[in-house]
Write a protein that holds these residues in place. Sequence first.
Motif, PDB file in Angstrom:
ATOM      1  N   PRO A 309     -36.891 -58.616  -3.371  1.00  0.00           N
ATOM      2  CA  PRO A 309     -37.785 -58.771  -4.487  1.00  0.00           C
ATOM      3  C   PRO A 309     -38.363 -60.170  -4.644  1.00  0.00           C
ATOM      4  N   VAL A 313     -39.581 -66.007  -0.822  1.00  0.00           N
ATOM      5  CA  VAL A 313     -38.245 -66.577  -0.737  1.00  0.00           C
ATOM      6  C   VAL A 313     -37.610 -66.126   0.566  1.00  0.00           C
ATOM      7  N   ALA A 316     -32.011 -64.160   1.624  1.00  0.00           N
ATOM      8  CA  ALA A 316     -30.849 -64.926   1.181  1.00  0.00           C
ATOM      9  C   ALA A 316     -29.655 -64.754   2.101  1.00  0.00           C
TER      10      ALA A 316
ATOM     11  N   LEU B  36     -30.180 -66.670  -5.392  1.00  0.00           N
ATOM     12  CA  LEU B  36     -30.452 -65.963  -4.135  1.00  0.00           C
ATOM     13  C   LEU B  36     -29.374 -64.918  -3.851  1.00  0.00           C
ATOM     14  N   ASP B  37     -28.148 -65.318  -4.103  1.00  0.00           N
ATOM     15  CA  ASP B  37     -27.030 -64.405  -3.904  1.00  0.00           C
ATOM     16  C   ASP B  37     -27.213 -63.182  -4.814  1.00  0.00           C
ATOM     17  N   LEU B  39     -30.025 -61.947  -5.985  1.00  0.00           N
ATOM     18  CA  LEU B  39     -31.115 -61.103  -5.475  1.00  0.00           C
ATOM     19  C   LEU B  39     -30.625 -60.253  -4.310  1.00  0.00           C
ATOM     20  N   ASP B  40     -29.772 -60.873  -3.510  1.00  0.00           N
ATOM     21  CA  ASP B  40     -29.178 -60.171  -2.378  1.00  0.00           C
ATOM     22  C   ASP B  40     -28.389 -58.955  -2.830  1.00  0.00           C
TER      23      ASP B  40
END
Lengths: 720, 122, 155
Positions: A309, A313, A316, B36-37, B39-40
């Motif tokens: 999403p 970016v 991750a 970020l984690d 979102l992961d």
Amino acid sequence: MVGFSDLKEIFFVEADELLSALESGLRAIQTGAEGGDTVNAVFRAVHSIKGGAGAFDLKALVGFAHRFETVLDDLRGGRLQPESALINALLHASDHLADMVGACRQGLETDAEADERVIVQLELQAGRLPGAEEEGFTFEPLPMDGPFSFGDLGVSTGQTFLIRFRPHASVYASGHDPALLLRDLCALGTAEVTLDMADLPQAGSFDPGQSYLGWSIALTTTSSADEVHKVFEFIDGACALEIELVDRESPPSDQSLFGASSQTTLAPSPGGSEKASLLPTPERPPLPPPAASRNLAAPSPAEVSPTAPGKGVAPASNNGPRPTIRVDIDRVDRLVDILGELVIHQAMLTEAIEQSPGFGSVEVDRSLDQLRQLSRQIQESVMAIRAQPVKPLFDRMHRIVREVSMAAGKSARLVTEGEATEVDKTIIERLADPLTHMIRNSVDHGLEVADKRISLGKPAEGEIRLSAAHRSGRIVITVQDDGAGIDREKVRQVAIDKGLISPLLELSPQEIDALLFLPGFSTASEVSNLSGRGVGMDVVRSEITGLGGRVGITSQRGQGTILTISLPLTLAVLDGMVFDVAGQTLVLPVSTIIETLRPDGSLRHSLGHSDSVLDVRGRCLPLIDVGTALGFRTSLSQGEGEIVVVVERGDEGAIALMVDGIRDQRQVVIKGLEANYGQIPGIAAATVLGDGSVALILDPNDLAAVANAIPRPPIQHAAE
Amino acid sequence: MSLRVLAVDDSLTMREMLRQTLSEAGFNVVLAEDGLDALDRLPEADPDLILTDLNMPRMDGFGLIDAVRKGEISARVPILVLTTESAATLKDKARSAGATGWITKPFDEKSLVSTIRRVTAM
Amino acid sequence: MRSSGYATDPDIRELVAFRTAGQDFCIDILSVREIRGWSRPALLPHAPTYVQGVINLRGAVVPILDLARRLGLEPIENTDRNVIIVAAIQSRIFGLLVEAVTDILSVPATGVQPTPDLASDITRSMLKGVVVQEERLIRLLDVGQLLPQFEDAAA
């Protein structure tokens, strides 16, 4: 189930990590090596400590961290420049914060005066009025149960509010659900809710992202206007809201609470779905109204992108932290114990098979070999679990250098290398004291004062270089300074004055350097407050030796001194050579063995009293009978002591050990003698052999000391 | 079905505390270390609520809120921010980024749970 | 601390009695871990004469003290019939080499009498008192006193 005390322990463990990050961040800023996020990371470290401390009600810590953080926030916001005076004050505050955390961990009160002094110093440096706050700083748990008192409906008197409420579109986008607000309102009393759909657009112009609905609520409640307002706290400013007190003394409504609320919750849904069915564009399905949509991920196909999403970016998973688990160290230690048993039983099995008729068969041989390899692999894996990088240990040394150089009026910086080098956790823990002492020594005794350095053409700031590396199955740590080097004449004189050596003794430069490790030796004419404390390098040496390690020293006049520690990577197992002396079975660490030989008697020379040397290819080595040195015998009989094992002892050179017979070479599990007995000179530890008997593991360094009347330096009459 | 909460904080202490408090309240908890984690973990966690710290490495709370709101998954999930500041500016900033509400640290279990219930249908 | 199964009456002490060098001794059963046969210990260098060496006790390395020598009595004969009483004091484990275990005594607290004057100083310092049982004088050992010199060694 994690208990409160466990959580607190987690906090302290994490605080240590944060303090370390704080300190190294500040250092990076100091040297200008910081990346973009460094200041922020430093801020975050203090911030997180404050957050955790608040949770455990550690008020002094919270207060200090808050004021610390305020200064860091100014630095982060560019309102302060990272000038060296400020960074020094920040480092000082960071050291102090570490002390405070340490005190709290032990359940002690911090020294409020010292806390205040340090933080005021920082605030003054930062140009702030000490303790000044832009806003009242309160750090109390926020009581939020006001509007949620479900139980206080019993009071018959109440007041009626007329509430008109129309959320803006952004409310839905922020994850709000008006139905929940209505539910909360209903919970305050009895509510009559009317849905206002006047603004619903014509079919076709409906935009699912827009807000068309409004509500009017007549709420009869005993709650105050503030409490009613509080329901809308999160969407204040994101809706049109009117709250009006219409009736101060209305009797409780006879309308059922649930009747009213069911009307409410049902209201938005039919409206939404009716509209949805009327939508003319099938390729872009409408979002159902918020109440029903939250768990429905219904993207239109065109919008599905692989990097969803986060737009722009990086994925991750590629650069995210690798998953780790935290394991109670006791569990790992238990594993190490079991592994020790495994190695012993493997040795027993091997011994049994070697004596059985099946011995010699290819399959048995292969299986045994496989077993040996597997158990070695398990061992290495378990050791890898216990292994930790030396970085946290090295990081602590920065503070030592700061403190000692400040107190000694010198200018020094610490440069570290090989911080990622890993070694057994226990070794790291037990290395802290000797390493601290070595670093102190280097700054205090090694480096010259700035003026002297300048006059010598050296940079005013001295450099201590601390490095770690793996070398042939051991870890080697060096502490190198660029100071004056060892004044050998002075060292020799001190040793003579203290009666440690005879004035007649001829000593090589190496041997003079080794004098520094003699018990009771201290080069500083007066015992220094810093590195002195009555602790000499001999203590460093015995601590390192206790870990199965060696210390060495080399020095170049005017260029500096290098101290070298070499240590085994683990304290649990070692490769040992098993041998016999005077009917006893003993073990020597293979890593110390240079060669074994059966020398001709003519190569053995007696040196007066009881000392003798062995000529090994033109090199004369001190010759020691292990049995005599350990007190197992007073003289050699026929056939005893005929085999010689040459072992190295770091910088002191090799020695030759006389033994009766060599059995084999194998892995042995190290068993401490300290727990049930005590330390024995010349003995590093014990092990259990395949037959279940105990064998002692020799410490060659120490053995020479035991054997010689004058322990060190070895009497080494040069034959080169 | 119990409520699924994705809790995001870079502090291990906070994460453990959230895990303990939320689990005791009967919620299902998924933890993440930073934006970020989070979102992961978002697709699999499929949370009913996101609880996030603001200042975190790699991607902070604002970045996370923004990414979630603009993303395809769970775009309208309620998001509560955890903050030690009672400063109004931070709240406004969080709200304009798309946060649903906020919880001030240090929180007690009661306030945490009641605030979560306030913005979720559970 | 008192383990169940022994001495249900708190005033009754259970003592393990044994013989060495012609004398009777006992120690509190709570400090006894096990009793095992003799096995050859590995010698310890430069140890006091009463330290026989160390043995392997299920993976732990445990020192063995010859009680007779420790108390300055006549040395006992080295035979396989000797036994080792494995004792624990604080966290330390060690073995006491004696000739034979004779009995387990149940003695009321009042049954332990002060050490009479006849014992030598070295023995007195290691006794807690004596128990008289069927006309035998049994010396109650203060186990902790048997290894004072280790305190320094382990430091």
